[in-house]
Every structure is written in C-alpha cells, then in structure tokens.
Enzyme design. Structure first.
Site, PDB file in Angstrom:
ATOM      1  N   PRO A 143       0.793  -1.227   0.000  1.00 44.64           N
ATOM      2  CA  PRO A 143       0.000   0.000   0.000  1.00 44.64           C
ATOM      3  C   PRO A 143       0.830   1.284   0.000  1.00 44.64           C
ATOM      4  CG  PRO A 143      -0.186  -1.159   2.097  1.00 44.64           C
ATOM      5  CD  PRO A 143       0.498  -2.080   1.143  1.00 44.64           C
ATOM      6  N   ASN A 144       0.341   2.226  -0.768  1.00 46.91           N
ATOM      7  CA  ASN A 144       0.887   3.596  -0.884  1.00 46.91           C
ATOM      8  C   ASN A 144       2.176   3.680  -1.689  1.00 46.91           C
ATOM      9  OD1 ASN A 144      -1.159   4.983   0.633  1.00 46.91           O
ATOM     10  ND2 ASN A 144      -0.333   3.983   2.441  1.00 46.91           N
ATOM     11  N   ARG A 191       5.484  11.959  -3.044  1.00 40.79           N
ATOM     12  CA  ARG A 191       5.278  12.451  -1.677  1.00 40.79           C
ATOM     13  C   ARG A 191       6.457  11.994  -0.819  1.00 40.79           C
ATOM     14  NH1 ARG A 191       1.319  14.284  -3.796  1.00 40.79           N
ATOM     15  NH2 ARG A 191      -0.881  14.257  -3.176  1.00 40.79           N
ATOM     16  N   TYR A 222      11.479   8.556   1.249  1.00 41.54           N
ATOM     17  CA  TYR A 222      11.398   7.466   0.266  1.00 41.54           C
ATOM     18  C   TYR A 222      12.085   7.767  -1.062  1.00 41.54           C
ATOM     19  CZ  TYR A 222       8.037   5.686   3.643  1.00 41.54           C
ATOM     20  OH  TYR A 222       7.455   5.237   4.792  1.00 41.54           O
ATOM     21  N   ASN A 249       7.700  -5.848  -1.142  1.00 41.01           N
ATOM     22  CA  ASN A 249       7.711  -4.770  -0.151  1.00 41.01           C
ATOM     23  C   ASN A 249       6.274  -4.661   0.363  1.00 41.01           C
ATOM     24  OD1 ASN A 249       7.738  -2.506   1.414  1.00 41.01           O
ATOM     25  ND2 ASN A 249       8.919  -1.257  -0.025  1.00 41.01           N
ATOM     26  N   ALA A 281       3.185  -0.971   4.795  1.00 39.51           N
ATOM     27  CA  ALA A 281       2.660  -0.962   6.179  1.00 39.51           C
ATOM     28  C   ALA A 281       2.185  -2.347   6.632  1.00 39.51           C
ATOM     29  CB  ALA A 281       1.526   0.051   6.290  1.00 39.51           C
ATOM     30  N   GLU A 286      12.234 -10.009   1.125  1.00 42.42           N
ATOM     31  CA  GLU A 286      11.495  -8.847   1.652  1.00 42.42           C
ATOM     32  C   GLU A 286      12.390  -7.624   1.452  1.00 42.42           C
ATOM     33  OE1 GLU A 286      10.808  -9.252   5.848  1.00 42.42           O
ATOM     34  OE2 GLU A 286      10.072  -7.195   6.079  1.00 42.42           O
ATOM     35  N   HIS A 320      12.673  -3.227   1.832  1.00 40.02           N
ATOM     36  CA  HIS A 320      12.158  -1.931   2.288  1.00 40.02           C
ATOM     37  C   HIS A 320      13.075  -0.841   1.782  1.00 40.02           C
ATOM     38  CE1 HIS A 320       9.228  -3.850   4.785  1.00 40.02           C
ATOM     39  NE2 HIS A 320      10.172  -4.681   5.174  1.00 40.02           N
ATOM     40  N   ARG A 329      13.732   3.592  12.384  1.00 37.11           N
ATOM     41  CA  ARG A 329      12.550   4.456  12.400  1.00 37.11           C
ATOM     42  C   ARG A 329      11.745   4.223  13.691  1.00 37.11           C
ATOM     43  NH1 ARG A 329       9.626   4.431   6.792  1.00 37.11           N
ATOM     44  NH2 ARG A 329       8.696   6.280   7.780  1.00 37.11           N
TER      45      ARG A 329
HETATM   46  O1  CA2 Z   1      10.644   1.540   3.774  1.00 36.31           O
HETATM   47  C1  CA2 Z   1       9.751   0.903   3.207  1.00 36.31           C
HETATM   48  O2  CA2 Z   1       9.877   0.446   2.077  1.00 36.31           O
HETATM   49  C2  CA2 Z   1       8.405   0.689   3.905  1.00 36.31           C
HETATM   50  O3  CA2 Z   1       7.944  -0.620   3.573  1.00 36.31           O
HETATM   51  C3  CA2 Z   1       7.476   1.748   3.337  1.00 36.31           C
HETATM   52  C4  CA2 Z   1       6.103   1.744   4.002  1.00 36.31           C
HETATM   53  C5  CA2 Z   1       6.238   1.799   5.529  1.00 36.31           C
HETATM   54  O4  CA2 Z   1       4.956   1.678   6.119  1.00 36.31           O
HETATM   55  C6  CA2 Z   1       7.136   0.697   6.051  1.00 36.31           C
HETATM   56  O5  CA2 Z   1       7.255   0.839   7.444  1.00 36.31           O
HETATM   57  C7  CA2 Z   1       8.506   0.781   5.416  1.00 36.31           C
HETATM   58  C8  CA2 Z   1       5.303   2.973   3.541  1.00 36.31           C
HETATM   59  C9  CA2 Z   1       5.107   3.036   2.077  1.00 36.31           C
HETATM   60  C10 CA2 Z   1       4.493   4.351   1.766  1.00 36.31           C
HETATM   61  O6  CA2 Z   1       5.086   4.856   0.620  1.00 36.31           O
HETATM   62  C11 CA2 Z   1       4.965   6.175   0.360  1.00 36.31           C
HETATM   63  C12 CA2 Z   1       5.636   6.645  -0.715  1.00 36.31           C
HETATM   64  C13 CA2 Z   1       5.565   7.963  -1.034  1.00 36.31           C
HETATM   65  C14 CA2 Z   1       4.808   8.815  -0.282  1.00 36.31           C
HETATM   66  C15 CA2 Z   1       4.134   8.349   0.811  1.00 36.31           C
HETATM   67  C16 CA2 Z   1       4.204   7.012   1.132  1.00 36.31           C
END
Ligand code: CA2
Length: 144
Positions: free
Chosen positions: A9-10, A17, A22, A73, A76, A97, A99, A106
């Site tokens: 997700p996201n 963003r 990221y 990946n 969340a 896996e 990230h 974090r």
């Molecule tokens: O570091 C990672 O790849 C995560 O899997 C990213 C997730 C986070 O919840 C994990 O703890 C670590 C969040 C992905 C959200 O991606 C976004 C990308 C751009 C803008 C906002 C969110």
C-alpha cells in the site's frame, strides 16, 4: 523464469510524496530498471501493486507453483499482516522482503516485521537501489 515483484500500500505514491524518506524515484522507474536487468538475465519480471491486503494475498496464492521467486515490499502490512505472512509461507520458491527505508532506524512500531520470519532474505535502507540488490540476490538463490 518468472520473478513476481509485489508492492504494498501507498507505494504507488513513490517519488510524488515524502521524498526525504522514500526518495524521488517512482514505482514505474523501479519496475523499468528491474525489467531491464531481468531481461538481461533471462528472467521475466512481473510487477503488481495493491493498496488492499486481500489482493496481495490473492496475488501470492496465484504465484504458487508458477513463479521462481517473489520480491515483496509489503509496506505498512509488514507490521500488521499475519495473512500475508501465511500466504508467503505456502510458497516453496525464494522470497525476498525489501524496504526502501531502514525500518529499524525508524519508529518502534516499524521494527517488527511479520514477514521476515518467512523470507529467505531481507534488504532495508538502500532506497530504490535495494530492489536491484533484491533481484540480484534472488537470482543467485534460484540458480544455486
Ligand atoms: O521503507 C519501506 O519500504 C516501507 O515498507 C514503506 C512503508 C512503511 O509503512 C514501512 O514501514 C517501510 C510505507 C510506504 C508508503 O510509501 C509512500 C511513498 C511515497 C509517499 C508516501 C508514502
């Protein structure tokens, strides 16, 4: 040889963003690089992104017996999803896996992953470059 790359997700918002966390690379950029490298190595890269837990579970079930490796990946869902862990545990192919960020550096709620216990390897903290590292690693595992 098919490698399934699953984005949680996201991650469709990557590069648009929160670039300070990221980075500025988009998901399309990542997929393109993986597909180019995969082609050079004789691997077909399939990519799937979903914001929905059940769709990710369905995708993993569809990978069963069909693909040679899964790079995921879970975003969340890493920190919440027993369902995704159980689906991955059914696979007999290598699972990596990945990230973008170093989840251990974090907030404490990101330190635990339900997925790591069923993954063959984990890459975290190398940004978008980590995906290529994951692909190289999984190809090595498959060829062994
Ligand atoms: O570091 C990672 O790849 C995560 O899997 C990213 C997730 C986070 O919840 C994990 O703890 C670590 C969040 C992905 C959200 O991606 C976004 C990308 C751009 C803008 C906002 C969110």
């Amino acid at each position: 040889m098919v490698i399934d790359v699953i984005h949680g997700p996201n991650l469709n918002m990557l590069g648009r963003r929160e670039p300070e966390i990221y980075g500025t690379t988009t998901l399309a950029d990542i997929d393109r690089e993986l597909m180019e490298y995969g082609t050079s190595q004789g691997a077909d890269i399939e990519s799937f992104q979903s914001n929905t837990e059940g769709e990710i579970v369905d995708r993993i079930q569809e990978a069963f017996g069909r693909v040679s490796g899964v790079i995921i990946n879970p975003a969340a869902y890493t920190h919440t999803s027993v369902a995704i862990r159980d689906a991955l545990a059914m696979l007999s192919c290598p699972v990596v896996e990945i990230h973008l960020s170093n989840i251990h550096k974090r907030e404490p709620f990101r330190h635990h992953s339900y997925i790591s216990g069923v993954a063959d390897g984990v890459i975290a903290g190398f940004g978008a470059r980590g995906y290529l590292m994951a692909l190289q690693a999984i190809l090595e595992m498959i060829r062994k």
